[in-house]
Structures are given as C-alpha cells and as structure tokens.
Design an enzyme around this catalytic site. Structure first.
Site, PDB file in Angstrom:
ATOM      1  N   LYS A  63       0.824  -1.208   0.000  1.00  0.00           N
ATOM      2  CA  LYS A  63       0.000   0.000   0.000  1.00  0.00           C
ATOM      3  C   LYS A  63       0.856   1.256   0.000  1.00  0.00           C
ATOM      4  O   LYS A  63       0.540   2.248  -0.671  1.00  0.00           O
ATOM      5  CB  LYS A  63      -0.948  -0.029   1.202  1.00  0.00           C
ATOM      6  CG  LYS A  63      -2.022  -1.104   1.082  1.00  0.00           C
ATOM      7  CD  LYS A  63      -2.737  -1.368   2.396  1.00  0.00           C
ATOM      8  CE  LYS A  63      -3.728  -2.502   2.248  1.00  0.00           C
ATOM      9  NZ  LYS A  63      -4.354  -2.910   3.523  1.00  0.00           N
ATOM     10  N   GLN A 107      -4.145  -1.522   9.796  1.00  0.00           N
ATOM     11  CA  GLN A 107      -4.030  -2.849   9.204  1.00  0.00           C
ATOM     12  C   GLN A 107      -4.588  -3.883  10.181  1.00  0.00           C
ATOM     13  O   GLN A 107      -4.231  -3.911  11.346  1.00  0.00           O
ATOM     14  CB  GLN A 107      -2.562  -3.169   8.887  1.00  0.00           C
ATOM     15  CG  GLN A 107      -2.345  -4.504   8.198  1.00  0.00           C
ATOM     16  CD  GLN A 107      -3.006  -4.582   6.830  1.00  0.00           C
ATOM     17  OE1 GLN A 107      -2.954  -3.630   6.053  1.00  0.00           O
ATOM     18  NE2 GLN A 107      -3.630  -5.710   6.529  1.00  0.00           N
ATOM     19  N   ASP A 130     -10.681   3.733   4.817  1.00  0.00           N
ATOM     20  CA  ASP A 130     -10.805   2.285   4.639  1.00  0.00           C
ATOM     21  C   ASP A 130     -12.233   1.819   4.906  1.00  0.00           C
ATOM     22  O   ASP A 130     -12.545   0.646   4.763  1.00  0.00           O
ATOM     23  CB  ASP A 130      -9.830   1.559   5.584  1.00  0.00           C
ATOM     24  CG  ASP A 130      -9.525   0.138   5.131  1.00  0.00           C
ATOM     25  OD1 ASP A 130      -9.684  -0.157   3.936  1.00  0.00           O
ATOM     26  OD2 ASP A 130      -9.134  -0.683   5.981  1.00  0.00           O
TER      27      ASP A 130
END
Length: 292
Positions: A63, A107, A130
């Site tokens: 990413k 994450q 996200d």
C-alpha cells in the site's frame, strides 16, 4: 469494457483488476498533483501496524508503494505486538487530530488481545478512508455520501468497468464480514440487485449459488465454492485470498461456466488498494475545502 465472454473453450473472460486499478491510480495521481498546485496540500495516508505479522507487513508495504505512484505521502506508524487497546486508541486519536494526515488505515487483524472495534471507532469518520467505522457502515447501508469499505467499493468499480449492471439481477454474497460481505451486499441492493447473503453455515449453499447471476465469494476458505455450482453465464467475483494464490472459488471449473470471473491474484486485490488511494485523495480535498 464490454462484458462479453470469449467463445474459445467456453472460458470466461477475466476481469483484469490490475488494469482497471492502474487507471484509477493514474487519475488519482493527476488529481493529487492538481491539489498540490492549487492548494499546496499533499494528500497523506497514515498506516498503523500492530506487530510484525508477515502477511500484514507485506500488505502495508504494498500500500505504501502504491501511495508513491498516486502522489500520496505515506506515514507509517509501527507499533509493538504488545500494544494495548488503550495505546492503539490513543495513537489513532492523535492521528485523527493531526491536520497533515488525511486518511488513516489500521491494518487488521490487530491481535486477539485488542478490541478491534474500539480501535476502528477511534478513527475520525472524515479520515476513515478504509470504510471501517460504524458511521461509514451506516452511510453504505443508507446509500449516503461517505467512505466505502475498500474491497466492496473496488468490486462495484470492477463491475462498472465491465458494464455489469446489477439491476434486477440475483446477487449471492457468500460471506458476512463487516468490511466485505455485508457492505458489498448493501451496495448491490442499492443498485437494484436482489441480494441473498450466505455463509459457511448456510444450508444447501450449492442450490443458492446456482441461482446467482452475480456471485461474490468472500468466505475465506480455499475453493469453498465449487465450479460446477456456477450458473452458466454468471459473473463471479472471487474476493478470497488463501495460501498458494488460491481464491474462494474453484477457479478452473468456474471459468468454464461463468461469463466473467476475477483471477486470484490480479482481480479484487488491486482494486481494493486503488479505492483506498482514491478515497484518501477525496478526504484530502474535503478537509482542505477544495472538493467540488
């Protein structure tokens, strides 16, 4: 792109997520450059990683590399595996208050000793690029403006790229996670599909899969969906990724029956990252007051 299956060996056309994602990233890079020039604002994505799980380390590195291609700054915040919920919440709260950070990615998974939901909710909604907070989930459910969960958002963009209109189609989602299965079903419903949710404990799953005009496999089990159960001409979106580059669908057999199918890797994965970067830029534009 036009959703036309190939006729050779009756094999489905591959939905090239890598190519579609590349175009999204290129447009994001152009918009990012324009934001820097017009407002002096460089979009910034903060990635937070708890521990050193090899797969998570790889995902975060990937990413961050994509950020560079999109003209987005990447601020990495590594935390030890012993980090507590309170410490993680404090880190995310601090990043949420930082005006130079426009998007935050935690994450996951973060470890069984951490309250993951509490951590997600520490992310400011305007920086939840996200799409993991309850507010983002509600926006997806009500089809209101907000940030989509990136994988479902990427799936919808991929369907659009291949001219797949969900209107009136029977969509079957196999999986019920809060950041994939549930939201993608809501997005398909908002696009006038008739949606059935299934999961690993659904009885007579095969019979339901056989009815799917659009199948989204997101159950997290290798080749859980048998190719023989795919409806002829169906669109198959395999959002699973298992050891050995294997998805949740029995690919070879499914490709003989579907009209369109995503490969693993190279299908849904690149789209997830592309949407993350695009939404980071969207957040930067909104927070800087330059969005249309």
């Amino acid at each position: 792109m036009t959703a036309q299956p190939t006729t050779e060996n009756r094999t489905a056309q591959l939905m090239d997520g890598s190519a579609v994602a590349r175009r999204i990233v290129e447009r994001t890079a152009a918009r990012s450059a324009a934001l820097v020039e017009s407002a002096g604002v460089t979009p910034c994505l903060a990635t937070v990683l708890v521990g050193e799980d090899p797969a998570s380390v790889t995902y975060v590195k990937m990413k961050r590399n994509r950020c560079a291609k999109a003209g987005i700054l990447s601020r990495h915040v590594p935390l030890p595996a012993t980090t507590t919920t309170e410490e993680l919440v404090a880190t995310l709260t601090e990043l949420s208050a930082d005006p130079t950070v426009h998007g935050i990615l935690l994450q996951h998974p973060v470890g069984p000793h951490i309250d993951e939901r509490a951590a997600f909710e520490a992310i400011a909604p305007e920086k939840d690029v996200d799409g993991v907070t309850m507010r983002s989930f509600a926006a997806m459910g009500f089809a209101l403006p907000g940030f989509a969960s990136c994988t479902p958002g990427g799936i919808m963009r991929l369907l659009d790229a291949y001219d797949v209109d969900p209107t009136g189609k029977r969509a079957v989602v196999v999986g019920r996670s809060a950041i994939l299965g549930k939201p993608v079903g809501m997005m398909l419903l908002a696009r006038d599909a008739t949606v059935t949710y299934c999961h690993s404990r659904t009885r007579e799953l095969s019979s339901l899969v056989r009815e799917a005009d659009i199948l989204v496999a997101a159950v997290g089990r290798p080749e859980f969906i048998r190719g023989a159960d795919i409806k002829p001409g169906a669109v198959v979106i395999d959002a699973g990724y298992n050891e050995g580059n294997v998805g949740d669908v029995e690919f070879a057999a499914a490709a003989e029956r579907a009209s369109l199918i995503t490969p693993v890797p190279g299908g849904v994965g690149p789209m997830t990252i592309a949407v993350l970067l695009e939404q980071t830029l969207d957040a930067a534009e909104r927070l800087s007051g330059t969005s249309a």
